[in-house]
Design a protein around this motif. Structure first.
Motif, short mmCIF file in Angstrom:
data_model
loop_
_atom_site.label_atom_id
_atom_site.label_comp_id
_atom_site.label_asym_id
_atom_site.label_seq_id
_atom_site.Cartn_x
_atom_site.Cartn_y
_atom_site.Cartn_z
N ILE A 268 -4.71 6.41 -4.44
CA ILE A 268 -3.59 5.59 -4.90
C ILE A 268 -2.78 6.33 -5.95
N LEU A 294 -6.67 -2.64 -7.70
CA LEU A 294 -6.60 -2.61 -6.25
C LEU A 294 -7.84 -1.94 -5.63
N THR A 320 -4.41 3.41 3.79
CA THR A 320 -4.79 2.28 2.94
C THR A 320 -4.28 2.50 1.52
N LYS A 323 -0.45 2.01 1.22
CA LYS A 323 -0.04 0.61 1.22
C LYS A 323 -0.36 -0.07 -0.11
N LEU A 324 -1.51 0.26 -0.68
CA LEU A 324 -1.89 -0.33 -1.96
C LEU A 324 -0.99 0.18 -3.09
#
Length: 525
Positions: A268, A294, A320, A323-324
Motif C-alpha cells: 500500500i 487497511l 489488492t 485498490k486499498l
C-alpha cells in the motif's frame, strides 16, 4: 551517522558471530555458545530459553515461537511454525452460550498447547550442532541461581502482576508484590524441567510428569486440556512468504502468523512518495496510519490457522494493495475498521543470531500477554500462554476458536534479502504493532537511508484500533495536526514495541543494533 553530542548508541561491529536481543544475558549466552563451536541455531535457542528466565513476563517454556533461518550454503530461507493448537475439546459454542463475546484472557480457555519446546528440540536435533544438553545448560544455571531483574522487566512486571493467579503468585511475586529492579528472580522448577529435557528430549515435556502437571493445573481452573492434547504430534512445517519494497525482499512467516500484513502494508505504501516526506512529520504518520488500518482489517478478516486461511494470495496481490491505497485520503483519517480477531496487542521477546558461516536465525518467542494466562503449573511453575485469546468467537470466521486449531498469532520474525542474498535478520516486538513495525523499519532504511541503530531508535506511531498512539519523540505540533485530521491521538504509557537487527555486509562484517526501548543489546566477537 549519529550526533555524538547526544545520548544514543552505535552499531556493534564484529566478524565471527553476533547476537542481538532484548536482554544482555541472553545476548551473552548466545555469543558464548558461538564461541563453543555452536552455530547460529544453537545460539538462538540457548539465548531464547535464558530470556524466559530474564523476562518471564514476556516469554517462557509455556509459550510458542516462530522461526526463520537461512542455510549458509544455499542461502535458502526456511520457516518453522512452533505454535500450538487449542485442546481437542475447545468449543466456541460453549463460550458463547456462557455469554462470552471474547475469550477471557486469564482463563484456561485462552491456553493453547505450548509448542516452543517442540520447535527447539526439533531445530536442535536437525539444524544445530551442539545438542540439546549443551545449549540448555546456561538456562539451567540461571533458573537455579537466579537473575537480577532489569529495569524494563521491572516496569512490565509491575504493570502485569495482577494477571497472576493461584500458584503462579507464589513463584512470580516477591512477598506478594512485583519483583523490583535488582531483585533476584529464581525458577528452580523450570530448572528441573530443563534438566529433564536435556536428558530425555521433547517427550520429557509433552508426556509424563511435566505434562501431567500442566494438564492437572489447567483442569483445576476448568480447562478442557488432556494428556492426549499434549502428547499429540505437531506439524512444525511452514514455507516463508515474501514481498518486495523498492528492491529489497521482505521475507515473513506465513499464517497463522501475521507476516502477510506487513507485506500488504508496504504494498500500500508503495503508492505514496514516502521518501519525499519528513520522516518524523505529520504526513508520513498519517499515511502510515491509514495503510495500517487497511492492512490490519485484511488481517482480521483472513489470517487464521494455515488450514483455514484461504485468502493469502489476495492479501499479497499488488492489485489488492492498489485498490486499498486508493481509499486513503491524504488529508483526513478514516474510521477504524471493526476488530474481528481479539486481544492482539501484547508482549514477546525477539532474538537474532548470525554465525561465522553466514547462517542467520530470526526467532520470536512469546507467552502473549504479560505473564500469559496468569496460570502456572503447580509443581514446576511453567507459566502458560494465553494465545487462544487470539481466536475470535464470531461464528463461521476462519479464525473462530475450534478444537485442534491454531489461533492467529501476532509474533512474526523477519528477514531482508537483496539480489538473492540474506542481508538482515530482524524482528520487532509489540504484539499487533509488529507488521507496522516491520514496514516502518524497512521504510526507515530504504526511504530515509537511516543507519541501522537510527532506524530502530526513531520515534514510532501506530494506529492501534480507534486510537493513534504517538510516542513522545514526536512533536506536539505533529500530534495536534494528526488530531485536526481526525485521528484520536494518545501518548502511550509504554513505548511502542522493541526491535533488534543484524546487517550482514558484503565484506563479511556484521552490524548489530538493539532497541533502547528494551534492556537488551547487540554483542559480537
Amino acid at each position: 551517522m549519529r550526533d555524538f553530542h547526544l545520548p544514543g548508541r552505535s552499531e556493534v561491529l564484529a566478524t565471527n558471530g553476533m547476537c542481538a536481543t532484548s536482554h544482555p544475558l541472553g545476548a551473552q549466552v548466545a555469543v558464548d555458545i558461538l564461541k563453543q563451536g555452536g552455530n547460529a541455531m544453537d545460539a538462538a535457542i540457548a539465548g531464547a530459553i535464558v530470556l524466559g528466565i530474564c523476562e518471564p513476563q514476556m516469554t517462557g517454556i509455556g509459550g510458542d515461537c516462530f522461526v526463520l533461518y537461512s542455510d549458509p550454503k544455499s542461502g535458502q530461507v526456511h520457516a518453522l511454525n512452533g505454535s500450538g493448537h487449542a485442546p481437542a475439546a475447545a468449543s466456541a459454542d460453549k463460550l458463547r452460550i456462557d455469554g462470552h463475546t471474547k475469550i477471557p484472557l486469564t482463563s484456561p480457555d485462552a491456553v493453547t498447547i505450548p509448542r516452543a519446546i517442540d520447535a527447539f528440540c526439533h531445530l536442535s536435533n536437525n539444524v544445530g550442532r551442539l545438542g540439546l544438553d549443551a545449549i540448555l545448560q546456561p538456562a539451567i544455571h540461571y533458573a537455579d541461581s537466579g537473575v537480577p531483574v532489569a529495569a524494563r522487566v521491572a516496569f512490565d512486571w509491575a504493570n502485569d502482576a495482577d494477571t497472576l493467579q493461584g500458584s503462579a503468585r507464589d513463584i512470580y511475586l516477591s512477598n506478594g508484590a512485583a519483583f523490583q529492579r535488582g531483585q533476584i528472580f529464581r525458577a528452580p522448577g523450570q530448572a528441573e524441567v530443563l534438566r529433564r529435557l536435556a536428558k530425555s528430549g521433547r517427550d520429557a515435556f509433552y508426556t509424563g510428569e511435566i505434562a501431567d502437571d500442566m494438564v492437572a493445573s489447567l483442569r483445576a481452573f476448568g480447562g478442557a486440556h488432556t494428556a492426549e492434547d499434549f502428547a499429540a504430534p505437531c506439524d512444525l512445517s511452514a514455507a516463508p512468504i515474501s514481498g518486495i519494497y523498492k528492491g529489497v525482499d521482505l521475507i515473513e512467516h506465513p499464517p497463522n502468523g501475521q507476516g502477510a500484513t506487513a507485506i500488504l502494508m508496504l504494498n500500500i505504501l508503495k503508492h505514496f512518495d514516502i521518501a519525499g516526506m519528513d520522516p518524523l512529520g505529520t504526513e508520513r504518520a498519517h499515511i502510515e496510519a491509514e495503510a495500517a488500518k487497511l492492512a490490519y482489517d485484511a488481517r482480521n478478516r483472513f489470517i487464521a490457522d494455515p488450514d483455514h486461511t484461504a485468502r493469502l494470495d489476495h492479501m499479497l496481490s499488488p492489485e489488492t494493495a492498489q485498490k486499498l491505497a486508493a481509499l486513503i485520503d491524504p488529508k483526513r483519517a478514516m474510521s477504524a475498521p471493526a476488530e474481528v480477531s481479539e486481544a492482539v496487542h501484547k508482549d514477546t521477546i525477539y532474538i537474532t543470531v548470525v554465525d561465522r558461516d553466514g547462517m542467520a536465525v530470526s526467532l520470536i518467542y512469546s507467552i502473549f500477554h504479560g505473564f500469559g494466562s496468569g496460570i502456572a503449573s503447580d509443581k514446576f511453575g511453567i507459566l502458560l500462554q494465553n494465545r487462544g485469546a487470539g481466536f475470535t468467537l464470531q461464528p463461521g470466521h476462519p479464525n473462530e476458536l475450534g478444537g485442534g486449531k491454531r489461533p492467529m498469532h501476532t509474533i512474526i520474525p523477519g528477514m531482508l534479502a537483496e539480489n538473492g542474498r540474506v542481508t538482515m535478520p530482524f524482528g520487532v516486538m509489540g504484539g499487533a504493532y509488529q507488521p507496522n513495525g516491520h514496514a516502518r523499519f524497512l521504510s526507515n532504511l530504504v526511504d530515509f537511508d537511516m543507519d541501522l541503530q537510527q532506524a530502530l531508535d526513531a520515534p514510532r506511531a501506530f494506529a492501534d484500533g480507534a486510537v493513534t498512539k504517538v510516542e513522545r519523540g514526536y512533536s506536539d505540533q505533529v500530534r495536534q495536526e494528526l488530531t485536526d485530521m481526525g485521528h484520536k491521538v494518545a501518548i502511550p504509557d509504554t513505548a511502542i514495541g522493541g526491535a533488534q537487527a543484524i546487517r550482514i555486509r558484503n565484506d563479511g562484517v556484521l552490524e548489530g543494533a538493539s532497541d533502547p526501548r528494551k534492556d537488551g543489546c547487540a554483542l559480537g566477537y
